[in-house]
Design a protein around this motif. Structure first.
Motif, mmCIF file in Angstrom:
data_model
loop_
_atom_site.group_PDB
_atom_site.id
_atom_site.type_symbol
_atom_site.label_atom_id
_atom_site.label_comp_id
_atom_site.label_asym_id
_atom_site.label_seq_id
_atom_site.Cartn_x
_atom_site.Cartn_y
_atom_site.Cartn_z
ATOM 1 N N THR A 103 0.800 -1.211 -0.235
ATOM 2 C CA THR A 103 0.206 -0.254 -0.177
ATOM 3 C C THR A 103 0.817 1.778 -0.089
ATOM 4 O OG1 THR A 103 -0.134 -0.243 2.523
ATOM 5 C CG2 THR A 103 -2.246 -1.211 1.298
ATOM 6 N N VAL B 30 -0.103 4.506 -1.424
ATOM 7 C CA VAL B 30 -0.398 4.703 -3.376
ATOM 8 C C VAL B 30 -1.518 4.847 -3.546
ATOM 9 C CG1 VAL B 30 -0.995 2.176 -4.999
ATOM 10 C CG2 VAL B 30 1.140 2.352 -3.559
ATOM 11 N N ALA B 31 -2.734 4.913 -2.459
ATOM 12 C CA ALA B 31 -4.189 5.441 -2.533
ATOM 13 C C ALA B 31 -4.244 7.003 -2.738
ATOM 14 C CB ALA B 31 -5.337 5.171 -1.464
ATOM 15 N N SER C 63 -3.310 10.344 -4.515
ATOM 16 C CA SER C 63 -3.354 11.454 -6.211
ATOM 17 C C SER C 63 -1.933 11.579 -5.921
ATOM 18 C CB SER C 63 -4.238 11.728 -6.542
ATOM 19 O OG SER C 63 -5.090 12.837 -5.888
ATOM 20 N N ARG D 147 1.457 9.756 -5.602
ATOM 21 C CA ARG D 147 1.255 9.150 -6.776
ATOM 22 C C ARG D 147 2.240 10.077 -7.649
ATOM 23 N NH1 ARG D 147 -3.938 7.302 -6.397
ATOM 24 N NH2 ARG D 147 -4.708 8.166 -8.288
ATOM 25 N N PRO E 289 -0.510 3.585 -11.043
ATOM 26 C CA PRO E 289 -1.745 2.995 -10.906
ATOM 27 C C PRO E 289 -2.091 3.163 -9.001
ATOM 28 C CG PRO E 289 0.146 0.971 -11.137
ATOM 29 C CD PRO E 289 0.615 2.134 -12.050
ATOM 30 N N GLY E 290 -3.492 3.902 -9.111
ATOM 31 C CA GLY E 290 -3.281 3.341 -7.156
ATOM 32 C C GLY E 290 -3.701 2.676 -6.607
ATOM 33 N N THR E 291 -3.810 1.010 -7.352
ATOM 34 C CA THR E 291 -4.150 0.344 -7.426
ATOM 35 C C THR E 291 -2.975 -0.642 -6.112
ATOM 36 O OG1 THR E 291 -5.147 -0.278 -8.809
ATOM 37 C CG2 THR E 291 -5.082 -2.516 -7.966
ATOM 38 N N PRO E 292 -3.746 -0.818 -4.850
ATOM 39 C CA PRO E 292 -2.304 -1.492 -3.936
ATOM 40 C C PRO E 292 -2.182 -2.473 -4.614
ATOM 41 C CG PRO E 292 -3.939 -0.875 -2.602
ATOM 42 C CD PRO E 292 -4.329 -1.350 -4.865
ATOM 43 N N GLY E 293 -0.421 -3.273 -4.449
ATOM 44 C CA GLY E 293 0.302 -4.531 -4.913
ATOM 45 C C GLY E 293 0.325 -5.752 -4.401
ATOM 46 N N PRO F 259 -8.571 6.443 -2.089
ATOM 47 C CA PRO F 259 -8.613 5.871 -3.490
ATOM 48 C C PRO F 259 -8.905 7.113 -4.043
ATOM 49 C CG PRO F 259 -9.719 4.572 -2.197
ATOM 50 C CD PRO F 259 -9.768 5.455 -1.363
#
Length: 219
Positions: free
Chosen positions: A48, A56-57, A59, A62, A75-79, A218
């Motif tokens: 995250t 990560v969530a 903006s 990022r 990308p805003g999707t967690p790994g 998010p």
């Protein structure tokens, strides 16, 4: 309030510590078991987080990293965490698995970890000794011992400490970073750094995330 890493194995405990210290006007600190744990988090190894503890969530977070890396967006999707990566390798979702310094007994279910390594399509291991992972790996890259190269550790108070080369050799052995950089180059996805000094300079320039005023959900 000092909290050890085993607190994470008790559901809700870390959240309770955060809440209790906030109510008491106190502060808390996480004390990891391994020397490199804090640095790994700062590098963005949690699913995250991005480098510097950026969520990560978020903006804005990022955007910081995207600008530093010279890319349009992230990308805003967690790994995936380690368990998720092993599960994906076992199910065939990942074509290959790169492992460094991992021991099955480090996981809550060591047997399941061994099974995942055996079921993975292709396993690359970065190690400096024989292990349960090297026994199951398709390719093993021997990497330098910690005393054979220089670098920086972060202690649990987030203070950096220099680690100097103790064993000096005419032909320096490959470090794990150099191996990863070579693999990334071969795959057409360069890391952008090849030495600990370069990596530290990039993390220092990026800095630590401290803007709690912007969105954390998010975006």
């Amino acid at each position: 309030v000092l909290v050890g890493e085993r607190a994470a194995t008790v559901p809700g405990l870390l959240a309770a510590v955060v809440e209790a210290t906030a109510k008491a006007g106190a502060r808390y600190a996480w004390v990891p078991r391994r020397a490199g744990d804090r640095g790994a988090i700062e590098a963005g190894c949690l699913p995250t987080l991005l480098p510097g503890g950026r969520p990560v969530a978020n903006s804005a977070a990022r955007g910081d990293v995207a600008a530093a890396w010279g890319v349009e967006s992230l990308p805003g999707t967690p790994g995936l965490d380690a368990v998720g990566i092993l599960a994906a390798a076992q199910s065939g979702e990942l074509a290959a698995l790169v492992v460094g310094g991992l021991e099955p007994k480090d996981f809550a279910d060591a047997a399941a970890t061994r099974e995942a390594l055996e079921a993975a399509g292709f396993v690359v291991s970065l190690e400096n000794r024989l292990s349960e992972v090297t026994e199951r790996a398709d390719v093993v890259f021997p990497v330098a011992l910690i005393e054979e190269h220089a670098g920086t550790f972060l202690d649990w108070e987030h203070r950096p400490g220099r680690v100097n080369t103790v064993i000096k050799q005419a032909n320096a052995p490959m470090t794990d970073l150099r191996v990863l950089a070579a693999l990334a180059d071969a795959l057409g996805r360069p890391l952008g750094v090849r030495t600990p000094k370069q990596a530290l300079a990039e993390l220092t320039e990026l800095g630590t995330w401290s803007d709690a005023s912007v969105e954390t959900g998010p975006a």
